[in-house]
Every structure is written in structure tokens, then in C-alpha cells.
Design a protein around this motif. Structure first.
Motif, short mmCIF file in Angstrom:
data_model
loop_
_atom_site.label_atom_id
_atom_site.label_comp_id
_atom_site.label_asym_id
_atom_site.label_seq_id
_atom_site.Cartn_x
_atom_site.Cartn_y
_atom_site.Cartn_z
N UNK A 86 5.04 6.36 -4.83
CA UNK A 86 4.30 7.36 -6.16
C UNK A 86 2.94 6.15 -5.18
N UNK A 87 2.52 7.58 -4.32
CA UNK A 87 0.83 7.74 -4.03
C UNK A 87 0.49 8.94 -3.78
N UNK A 88 -0.84 9.37 -3.67
CA UNK A 88 -1.66 10.68 -3.56
C UNK A 88 -0.91 11.88 -4.30
N UNK A 89 -0.53 13.31 -3.27
CA UNK A 89 0.36 13.44 -4.97
C UNK A 89 1.46 13.00 -5.16
N UNK A 141 0.99 1.63 -11.57
CA UNK A 141 -0.28 2.10 -12.45
C UNK A 141 -0.50 3.67 -11.68
N UNK A 142 0.20 4.18 -11.49
CA UNK A 142 -0.43 5.72 -10.41
C UNK A 142 -0.59 6.87 -10.71
N UNK A 143 -2.29 7.42 -10.70
CA UNK A 143 -3.04 7.63 -11.36
C UNK A 143 -3.25 9.24 -10.58
N UNK A 156 -11.95 0.09 -1.52
CA UNK A 156 -11.94 -0.73 -2.08
C UNK A 156 -10.24 -1.87 -2.07
N UNK A 157 -9.04 -0.42 -2.44
CA UNK A 157 -7.60 0.15 -1.17
C UNK A 157 -7.35 1.05 -1.02
N UNK A 158 -7.34 0.33 0.55
CA UNK A 158 -6.92 1.75 1.72
C UNK A 158 -5.70 1.49 1.59
N UNK A 159 -4.87 1.00 1.17
CA UNK A 159 -3.57 1.84 0.83
C UNK A 159 -3.23 2.10 -0.32
N UNK A 160 -3.93 1.80 -2.04
CA UNK A 160 -3.52 2.32 -2.97
C UNK A 160 -3.34 3.99 -3.65
N UNK A 161 -4.14 4.47 -2.47
CA UNK A 161 -4.11 6.22 -2.72
C UNK A 161 -3.34 6.90 -4.62
N UNK A 162 -3.82 5.62 -5.33
CA UNK A 162 -4.05 5.94 -6.73
C UNK A 162 -2.72 5.57 -7.39
N UNK A 163 -2.50 4.55 -6.65
CA UNK A 163 -1.13 3.74 -7.09
C UNK A 163 -1.33 2.30 -6.91
N UNK A 164 -1.71 1.94 -7.90
CA UNK A 164 -2.88 0.32 -8.55
C UNK A 164 -1.52 -0.60 -9.11
N UNK A 201 -5.72 -3.11 -10.02
CA UNK A 201 -5.91 -4.54 -8.60
C UNK A 201 -5.92 -3.74 -7.52
N UNK A 202 -6.46 -4.41 -6.88
CA UNK A 202 -5.47 -3.96 -5.16
C UNK A 202 -4.27 -4.06 -5.27
N UNK A 203 -3.47 -4.06 -3.98
CA UNK A 203 -2.25 -4.37 -3.67
C UNK A 203 -2.36 -4.95 -1.78
#
Length: 323
Positions: free
Chosen positions: A1-4, A225-227, A238-246, A270-272
Motif C-alpha cells: 500500500x503506497x502512492x497510487x 492506515x493508507x490514505x 517527514x516520512x519519505x518512505x510513507x507515500x500515504x501509508x502510515x 506516525x512515520x515508519x
């Protein structure tokens, strides 16, 4: 889960190291079958050398009337395949109904690997995953039929493949259907949109209307939580590995336990961090409010940069999501 890919992806990712010299590595057919469709997208450019470009193909192999393999982001077609289909120009498609399917045997080359990675999935139309409303996936109708590919391989190849899989928890290929009726767990779609169908008016980034409240793809004990919507959280900073997935602070509450009787729930996003970004990071990104309203409906709101104690409840910016 990330980005698109806001909801859990139906495909696995296969990677290799950057090659030296001429690329001679081909992806092989995993079993006997027929290539029934090939989509050719715009060429891909190597991130490590902009002078390297490769074709970008999506290939569907039909093994039986109900069993299929899909590869995405494959490179140059194998000569025997090209001899059958002819050249397929970028942004065009080849279908077997326009000529005849391309027969392939297990172990025969179908296309080069492309760059350093491709997508791989297997689908059995006799299997239907546990989504609350399967019809919402009509835009990607293969998704609800996704199955674990490793179960179909014989030893020693099966063990060789599994030895390269990052996830150590069963099922080793992961899980994508987290929907639990009456809870907030699983996939949600913004009110007024319909799942994986294109947005009204055609096209558009339909995934921006998606939301998943589920678990990490490697460690399913970790809540995620993927948004898809623009949350106002600065992922790049703040979380360059998250891509909307926290991740969430405290790793809870478990979404599978949250229903209409739970009232308003506040998650601290939170970040990962850590190996494969599985662990909960130290950076607080904001608050995710969610309340199950019954009738397969939730209200949500993301308040970037605010701690849960600083948020009283929903504002006029809250949104309704449905199954």
C-alpha cells in the motif's frame, strides 16, 4: 500500500540487481498456456542511466479457462512472441481475439525483465476473495480472484522462490482482502465514487478516493492506515518512505475490533522506519479520526500536525467513505 496503490496490491514485486553489459535475462513462462493480451506502455527510463530505455509491457497468460498469470513492466518481447504478434507500438494493445493466442510452454522466454523489477500475479476465477462488495472491483476485475502463486510450484523451485520472499509470516505471498463486515477494517471508497471504476467524466486519479485501514504487508501485526486523498502531511519532509501509508502510535486500536459501538476513534499517524520500513517511527504526523456510522459507512478526517489530545472531533472538512 503506497502512492497510487492505496489499497493492498494484487501483485508481487520481483527485483534484480542492475546488470552489466547487454541485458540477456528473460522472464520465463511459469506453466504451459497461451498469451492472450499484451499492453505496450511508454518506454521506461533507467533511473541510474537516462540513456537506457526499455519497453514496458503487461502480459496476460491464460493457462486454463479460469487460471491466469499477469506480468507487468516486462521489457523487450522474446523473439518467438514477437514473431507471432508483430511490433506493438507504445500506448497500444494486442489481443488474441484479433489473431490467435501465442502458445507458450513452461520455461520458455516471454520477455526480458525490463529494468530492475516487474510485477507478478496469479488469478483463479474459481476463487473469490472476501471483499464486502466485490462489484466495486469491476474496474480491475482480476483483483478479487488473486491467489498465492507459490502453492502451484513443485520442489525444489517452490523453496527456491520462497527463500527470496521478504515476508516470513503465512501466507508468504501476503493478503489483500482485509474487509470485516461491521468494522472499520479493510478498504473504503469516498462517498459518490464507485471503487475501481474511473471517476465521473472519465479517467482521473481514482485511487485518491480510496482508503485502507489494515495491516503491514510484511508484518501483519502492525496497523497501517493508507490514505489516497491529500492529507496535508508532508511525506517528503517527514516520512519519505510513507507515500500515504502510515503507522500508528501504540499500534492500535486494532481496526478489526472497531465498530459502531466504538464511537469516535483517534489514531496518531506516525512515520515508519527500520528494515523494510516496518517499524513505527518517531515522527508524529497528525491525527486520523474515524467513526463507524453503521450501514457500511464511516466518517473520517485527517488533521495534519496535530496530536490526538489537540483534536476535539470532526470538523466540516470530514468526509464520508463507504464500502
Amino acid at each position: 500500500m503506497s502512492a497510487s496503490h492505496v489499497t493492498p496490491t494484487d501483485h508481487l514485486y520481483v527485483y534484480r540487481n542492475v546488470w552489466e553489459g547487454e541485458d540477456t535475462e528473460y522472464v520465463l513462462a511459469p506453466a504451459d498456456g497461451w498469451i492472450v493480451s499484451i499492453s505496450s506502455n511508454e518506454e521506461r527510463i533507467a533511473r541510474w542511466d537516462s540513456s537506457i530505455t526499455v519497453p514496458d509491457h503487461r502480459i496476460v497468460i491464460m493457462h486454463t479457462c479460469s487460471f491466469f498469470t499477469i506480468f507487468i513492466h516486462l521489457g523487450e518481447l522474446a523473439p518467438d512472441v514477437m514473431a507471432h504478434t508483430g511490433e506493438i507500438s507504445p500506448d497500444s494493445k494486442w489481443y488474441s481475439i484479433r489473431s490467435t493466442p501465442v502458445p507458450v510452454k513452461a520455461g520458455e522466454p516471454i520477455a526480458k525483465m525490463g529494468l530492475t523489477g516487474f510485477d507478478w500475479s496469479v488469478h483463479d476465477t474459481d476463487t473469490i476473495l472476501d471483499f464486502v462488495i466485490p462489484d466495486h472491483y469491476e474496474g480491475e476485475n482480476w483483483k478479487i480472484h488473486t491467489v498465492d502463486p507459490f502453492q502451484f510450484f513443485e520442489e525444489p523451485l517452490k523453496s527456491d522462490l520462497l527463500s527470496k520472499v521478504v515476508r516470513e509470516i503465512e501466507p508468504r505471498a501476503g493478503k489483500i482482502d482485509y474487509d470485516i463486515e461491521g468494522t472499520i477494517a479493510g478498504n473504503w471508497f469516498q462517498d459518490g465514487t464507485v471503487g475501481y471504476r474511473v471517476l465521473e467524466g472519465g479517467g482521473g486519479k481514482y485511487w485518491e478516493k480510496h482508503l485502507t485501514i489494515a495491516y503491514d504487508w510484511i508484518d501483519p501485526t502492525k496497523v497501517r492506515i493508507s490514505i489516497g486523498l491529500d492529507t496535508g502531511i508532508n511525506d517528503e519532509q517527514d516520512c519519505n518512505v510513507c507515500f500515504g501509508n502510515y503507522a500508528v502510535r501504540g499500534n492500535g486500536p486494532d481496526p478489526a475490533t472497531i465498530g459502531t459501538e466504538s464511537g469516535l476513534i483517534k489514531y496518531e499517524l506516525m512515520s515508519r522506519t527500520g528494515l523494510n520500513n516496518v517499524e513505527i517511527g518517531n515522527t508524529s504526523l497528525g491525527t486520523f479520526l474515524v467513526q463507524h456510522l453503521g450501514n457500511r459507512t464511516i466518517r473520517i478526517e485527517v488533521i495534519a500536525g496535530k496530536l490526538p489530545d489537540e483534536v476535539i472531533g470532526f470538523s466540516d472538512a470530514s468526509l464520508i467513505y463507504r464500502r
